[in-house]
Scaffold this motif. Structure first.
Motif, PDB file in Angstrom:
ATOM      1  N   GLY A 515       0.785  -1.225   0.000  1.00 32.46           N
ATOM      2  CA  GLY A 515       0.000   0.000   0.000  1.00 32.46           C
ATOM      3  C   GLY A 515       0.814   1.270   0.000  1.00 32.46           C
ATOM      4  N   GLN A 516       2.139   1.128   0.006  1.00 33.22           N
ATOM      5  CA  GLN A 516       3.021   2.289  -0.026  1.00 33.22           C
ATOM      6  C   GLN A 516       4.072   2.095  -1.102  1.00 33.22           C
ATOM      7  OE1 GLN A 516       4.746   3.552   3.641  1.00 33.22           O
ATOM      8  NE2 GLN A 516       2.795   3.623   4.753  1.00 33.22           N
ATOM      9  N   ILE A 517       4.535   3.225  -1.624  1.00 33.91           N
ATOM     10  CA  ILE A 517       5.625   3.201  -2.600  1.00 33.91           C
ATOM     11  C   ILE A 517       6.867   3.746  -1.904  1.00 33.91           C
ATOM     12  CG2 ILE A 517       6.439   4.103  -4.802  1.00 33.91           C
ATOM     13  CD1 ILE A 517       3.536   4.298  -5.680  1.00 33.91           C
ATOM     14  N   ASN A 518       7.911   2.894  -1.800  1.00 33.62           N
ATOM     15  CA  ASN A 518       9.157   3.313  -1.152  1.00 33.62           C
ATOM     16  C   ASN A 518      10.330   2.591  -1.799  1.00 33.62           C
ATOM     17  OD1 ASN A 518       9.024   0.696  -0.034  1.00 33.62           O
ATOM     18  ND2 ASN A 518       7.825   1.485   1.707  1.00 33.62           N
ATOM     19  N   PHE A 519      11.509   2.686  -1.142  1.00 31.92           N
ATOM     20  CA  PHE A 519      12.726   2.150  -1.727  1.00 31.92           C
ATOM     21  C   PHE A 519      12.642   0.649  -1.942  1.00 31.92           C
ATOM     22  CE2 PHE A 519      17.092   0.557  -1.762  1.00 31.92           C
ATOM     23  CZ  PHE A 519      17.647   1.385  -2.731  1.00 31.92           C
ATOM     24  N   CYS A 520      11.875  -0.046  -1.081  1.00 25.02           N
ATOM     25  CA  CYS A 520      11.744  -1.502  -1.240  1.00 25.02           C
ATOM     26  C   CYS A 520      11.161  -1.867  -2.602  1.00 25.02           C
ATOM     27  CB  CYS A 520      10.863  -2.065  -0.128  1.00 25.02           C
ATOM     28  SG  CYS A 520      11.584  -1.928   1.521  1.00 25.02           S
ATOM     29  N   ASP A 521      10.292  -1.023  -3.074  1.00 26.39           N
ATOM     30  CA  ASP A 521       9.675  -1.287  -4.381  1.00 26.39           C
ATOM     31  C   ASP A 521      10.644  -1.028  -5.529  1.00 26.39           C
ATOM     32  OD1 ASP A 521       7.069  -1.851  -3.258  1.00 26.39           O
ATOM     33  OD2 ASP A 521       6.930   0.293  -2.849  1.00 26.39           O
ATOM     34  N   TRP A 522      11.619  -0.171  -5.291  1.00 27.49           N
ATOM     35  CA  TRP A 522      12.584   0.148  -6.347  1.00 27.49           C
ATOM     36  C   TRP A 522      13.703  -0.884  -6.433  1.00 27.49           C
ATOM     37  CZ3 TRP A 522      13.041   3.127 -10.473  1.00 27.49           C
ATOM     38  CH2 TRP A 522      14.311   3.341 -11.026  1.00 27.49           C
ATOM     39  N   SER A 523      13.933  -1.618  -5.363  1.00 22.46           N
ATOM     40  CA  SER A 523      15.122  -2.473  -5.285  1.00 22.46           C
ATOM     41  C   SER A 523      15.185  -3.495  -6.409  1.00 22.46           C
ATOM     42  CB  SER A 523      15.172  -3.179  -3.925  1.00 22.46           C
ATOM     43  OG  SER A 523      14.012  -3.974  -3.760  1.00 22.46           O
ATOM     44  N   TYR A 524      14.031  -3.991  -6.821  1.00 21.64           N
ATOM     45  CA  TYR A 524      14.085  -5.032  -7.856  1.00 21.64           C
ATOM     46  C   TYR A 524      14.571  -4.486  -9.194  1.00 21.64           C
ATOM     47  CZ  TYR A 524      10.214  -3.807 -10.956  1.00 21.64           C
ATOM     48  OH  TYR A 524       9.428  -3.194 -11.895  1.00 21.64           O
ATOM     49  N   VAL A 525      14.388  -3.194  -9.391  1.00 24.58           N
ATOM     50  CA  VAL A 525      14.746  -2.597 -10.677  1.00 24.58           C
ATOM     51  C   VAL A 525      16.256  -2.496 -10.825  1.00 24.58           C
ATOM     52  CG1 VAL A 525      14.379  -0.611 -12.184  1.00 24.58           C
ATOM     53  CG2 VAL A 525      12.616  -1.300 -10.567  1.00 24.58           C
ATOM     54  N   ALA A 526      16.973  -2.446  -9.690  1.00 23.84           N
ATOM     55  CA  ALA A 526      18.425  -2.252  -9.744  1.00 23.84           C
ATOM     56  C   ALA A 526      19.114  -3.330 -10.566  1.00 23.84           C
ATOM     57  CB  ALA A 526      18.996  -2.216  -8.323  1.00 23.84           C
ATOM     58  N   ASP A 527      18.495  -4.505 -10.647  1.00 21.85           N
ATOM     59  CA  ASP A 527      19.091  -5.597 -11.419  1.00 21.85           C
ATOM     60  C   ASP A 527      19.221  -5.258 -12.899  1.00 21.85           C
ATOM     61  OD1 ASP A 527      20.122  -8.278 -11.559  1.00 21.85           O
ATOM     62  OD2 ASP A 527      18.233  -8.849 -12.529  1.00 21.85           O
ATOM     63  N   PHE A 528      18.382  -4.302 -13.382  1.00 26.95           N
ATOM     64  CA  PHE A 528      18.412  -3.953 -14.797  1.00 26.95           C
ATOM     65  C   PHE A 528      19.337  -2.773 -15.103  1.00 26.95           C
ATOM     66  CE2 PHE A 528      14.218  -5.836 -14.016  1.00 26.95           C
ATOM     67  CZ  PHE A 528      14.288  -6.907 -14.890  1.00 26.95           C
TER      68      PHE A 528
END
Length: 543
Positions: A515-528
């Motif tokens: 229900g929130q957008i934070n750094f945890c949601d961005w972490s998966y993108v770092a792989d790209f």
């Protein structure tokens, strides 16, 4: 003293005249009226003061009105000379009851889309002289043109099926009534043309049926006929029976115009077996035409040209078939006559006209998204049809689109990508994914999946039907530049915090569904990020 009285009387008359003229002037509609809806219908009206034109437009049936200022928008200026022209636009399918009641318009324009004219719709219009109905009119209701004294001529299209009770009653100026086709069936109700004193000649179609006092009567009273009126009727038709029954003057019609597809029924009685019937044809195309009879009457036919020269004739199709069949090549635009005669035989039969087409065939090869087929075209008239279809160069495919989690091809099963647009390789839009990420499209060669914030993915499609299964796509390229880097992260940070559950695009970014957008949601993108410019190659090892 007398002189003084005269002067005073003149002054009074002058003042009265000026006052009356001023009153009339004030009654005129001198301003334009913008397009205005009539009630809750899809019909609108507008008024142009300069041209004195009342225009009705919209789609569908117009509402029924009443004879009052509340119901009829133009009630206050309908008869004072403000309205000279009525224009009903295409799209209007009916005019309701009392719609133009007592509107004194000189010119009436009606559309082909109009199918019905309601009761009293034009009643009391004394200014109009001629009415031409559109090609789609089917019904003229009761009293529709009642007491239109100035109406002189009416022309009915072949589509007309019903003319209502008193539809043209007391149209004392009516002189000419004509029908587009004399081979038509139309019901003419009681008193439809009652009291039309100027209507001295009236030819009726072969299938016209009449009721009491429909035609030829002064009043609705037995014997009150117009002795100078002459009806044109076909032998043994319903109109013929009507004229005989009520002792109306009539003349027998012995000819009728025909076109391709016509089927005309005819009956010969004992006193009419020697009658000739002439069927005139002006072909639209130069081609072979066949005119034939069917029934239990022995009839023959002679075909002649405009000069009266014989072209063809036929008596019996065979010894066992007394009908005829006449075929000939006819030229477009020229006038021909089929003369049908009974051979001392009474009974019923029909005649029909058909075109003998001569077709040439052309094979149309299939194309992407277009079936192939065989096109057959008549060399005479251009009539064509398609057959022998072959499948287009395209294949049906379906699948589910999800957000890609890692470059190894793993994806978020709970993150379907909705609103992803599906293109073909040529940029043609084929469809889009639903909220579950599902799509089902027909594609030529392959598809391109363009997801919101995503990197496009191309997939070839070669089978007639392909289930592409689960399809992961890279997300969070907010700038759509092919890179996932600090620019995208800056945009991502602007979304930090709680969001509305109904915001679908932001829910796609919330990868852990908390229900929130934070750094945890961005972490998966770092792989790209190490890929640099991300393009189709990122999907190389992915299903």
């Amino acid at each position: 003293m007398k002189k003084l009285v005269s002067v005073l009387l003149f002054t009074v008359i002058l003042c009265t005249s000026v006052f009356c003229n001023s009153f009339v002037a004030l009654a005129l509609q001198e301003e334009d009226i913008a397009k205005t809806q009539i009630g809750s219908s899809d019909i609108y009206y507008e008024y142009n003061a300069q041209s004195k034109t009342l225009t009705v437009s919209g789609n569908g049936d117009s509402p029924n009105l009443s004879n009052d200022s509340v119901s009829q928008p133009w009630y206050d200026y309908r008869s004072d000379g403000s309205i000279e022209n009525i224009v009903v636009c295409e799209g209007v399918t009916s005019l309701g009851n009392y719609f133009f009641y007592r509107v004194s318009a000189e010119n009436i324009t009606l559309p082909d889309s109009l199918k019905k004219i309601g009761s009293y719709a034009f009643s009391g219009d004394n200014a109009v002289k001629s009415v031409t109905f559109g090609s789609g009119l089917e019904v003229i209701s009761n009293n529709a043109f009642y007491q239109c004294d100035g109406l002189e001529s009416v022309y009915f299209p072949k589509s007309i099926t019903s003319i209502g009770t008193s539809a043209f009653e007391s149209c004392t100026g009516l002189k000419n009534v004509s029908f587009e086709r004399m081979n038509m069936s139309v019901s003419i109700a009681k008193r439809a043309f009652l009291g039309c004193s100027s209507l001295v000649s009236f030819n009726l179609p072969i299938g016209a049926t009449l009721s009491s006092y429909s035609v030829g009567y002064k009043t609705a009273s037995t014997g009150s006929i117009y002795f100078d009126m002459v009806m044109g009727v076909y032998r043994d038709s319903p109109a013929y029976t009507y004229a005989e029954k009520y002792f109306l003057n009539y003349t027998l019609l012995d000819s009728i115009e025909i076109i391709e597809g016509d089927v005309i029924k005819r009956t010969y009685y004992t006193d009419s077996v020697n009658d000739d019937m002439k069927f005139y044809l002006v072909p639209e195309y130069s081609c072979n035409y066949t005119f034939a009879s069917s029934g239990n009457v022995d009839v023959d036919c002679v075909l002649t040209d405009s000069k009266g020269d014989k072209i063809a004739e036929d008596d019996d199709i065979s010894q066992n078939d007394l009908n005829f069949s006449v075929s000939a090549k006819l030229n477009a635009g020229e006038k021909y006559c089929y003369t049908v005669k009974s051979i001392n035989s009474a009974g019923g039969f029909s005649v029909s006209l058909t075109v003998d087409h001569s077709y040439v065939q052309e094979i149309i090869e299939p194309k992407p998204y277009e079936d192939g087929y065989t096109l057959s075209t008549c060399i005479y008239c251009g009539d064509s049809y398609k057959s022998s279809f072959t499948n287009k160069f395209a294949n049906e495919c379906s699948g589910y689109v999800y957000q890609m989690k890692s470059s190894d091809g793993s994806f978020f099963k709970d993150k379907p990508v909705g609103m992803a647009v599906i293109y073909d390789f040529d940029g043609r839009v084929l469809g889009s994914t639903d909220k579950n990420g599902f799509f089902d499209v027909v594609a030529y060669k392959g598809i391109v999946i363009s997801a919101p914030f995503g990197v496009e993915r191309k997939i070839e499609v070669t089978e007639p039907y392909s289930d592409l299964g689960d399809i992961p796509v890279v997300n969070c390229d907010f700038y759509s530049d092919g890179y996932i880097n600090a620019k995208d992260f800056a945009v991502f940070k602007s979304f930090y915090g709680e969001y509305d559950d109904g915001n679908y695009l932001l829910s796609m970014i919330d990868t852990n569904n908390d229900g929130q957008i934070n750094f945890c949601d961005w972490s998966y993108v770092a792989d790209f990020a190490p890929y640099g410019k991300i393009d189709e190659t990122v999907y190389a090892n992915v299903k």
